[in-house]
Design an enzyme around this catalytic site. Sequence first.
Site, PDB file in Angstrom:
ATOM      1  NE  ARG A   1      -2.706  -4.402  -2.840  1.00  0.00           N
ATOM      2  CZ  ARG A   1      -2.193  -3.780  -1.788  1.00  0.00           C
ATOM      3  NH1 ARG A   1      -2.283  -2.463  -1.681  1.00  0.00           N
ATOM      4  NH2 ARG A   1      -1.577  -4.450  -0.836  1.00  0.00           N
TER       5      ARG A   1
ATOM      6  CB  CYS B   1      -0.899   0.037   1.229  1.00  0.00           C
ATOM      7  SG  CYS B   1      -2.029  -1.348   1.338  1.00  0.00           S
TER       8      CYS B   1
HETATM    9  C1  BEZ Z   1       0.550  -4.622   1.863  1.00  0.00           C
HETATM   10  O1  BEZ Z   1       1.710  -4.957   1.845  1.00  0.00           O
HETATM   11  O2  BEZ Z   1       0.198  -3.504   1.515  1.00  0.00           O
HETATM   12  C2  BEZ Z   1      -0.499  -5.600   2.294  1.00  0.00           C
HETATM   13  C3  BEZ Z   1      -0.299  -6.935   2.000  1.00  0.00           C
HETATM   14  C4  BEZ Z   1      -1.267  -7.862   2.406  1.00  0.00           C
HETATM   15  C5  BEZ Z   1      -2.393  -7.430   3.077  1.00  0.00           C
HETATM   16  C6  BEZ Z   1      -2.589  -6.093   3.332  1.00  0.00           C
HETATM   17  C7  BEZ Z   1      -1.638  -5.165   2.928  1.00  0.00           C
END
Ligand code: BEZ
Length: 222
Positions: free
Chosen positions: A134, A57
């Site tokens: 996402r 993110c």
């Molecule tokens: C992330 O790295 O942004 C992420 C990965 C898995 C679940 C939620 C966020």
Amino acid sequence: MSTATENPVVQNGIPRIGDAAPNFTAVTTVGSLNFYDFKKDKYTILFSHPADFTPVCTTELIEFAREKEFFAARNTNLIGVSIDSIHSHVAWVQNVREKTGVYLDFPIVADLDTKVAQLYGLIHPGESQTATVRAVFVIDPKNVIRAIIYYPLNIGRNLDEIKRVIEALQTADKHSVALPANWRPGDKVIVPPPKTLVEVEERLANATYEKVDFYLSKKELS
Ligand code: BEZ
């Protein structure tokens, strides 16, 4: 193009392309806002991320912020959403600025009560019961949803594709054309297929089009 009606009934809780973008009021990192007032007469990219202070993110929001001038030059607003508190958002924005020098200065909705997540169908329970996937909703100046893209939690979005979609939609809207696979600005565009036999004859006689056949013709944008 259809006209948007605020908060239509959506099927299976997920608004579809061609639906009105649901309106909402929310607490964000730039203060409380009404979505329709915020986006007024602009294209808008509403995008959700699973959680603050997570690696994928963070890379994505940095890329959105880096493209701020690209989107502003194309009359396009950005707004992020996640099911985190406003305190978490503010601390994350500060942290990202401190560590990378990039300022996430577009609004990020603190959707703790999941109101926006439910309106836009951002929780896909098979992927996560508690975090928004996402999602990218591209919404036009008339508040109509024009494109939707989803990515899973473990794959970051491709900003080049999101930028391409904005340029493609604006080109299609301005010139009433369709755009071929992998279209980029400057490439030829697709002339809408003929709808009558006379139009077929006219199409076949047109010497300026690149024609594969009567139903697939391309032209330069003048
Ligand atoms: C992330 O790295 O942004 C992420 C990965 C898995 C679940 C939620 C966020």
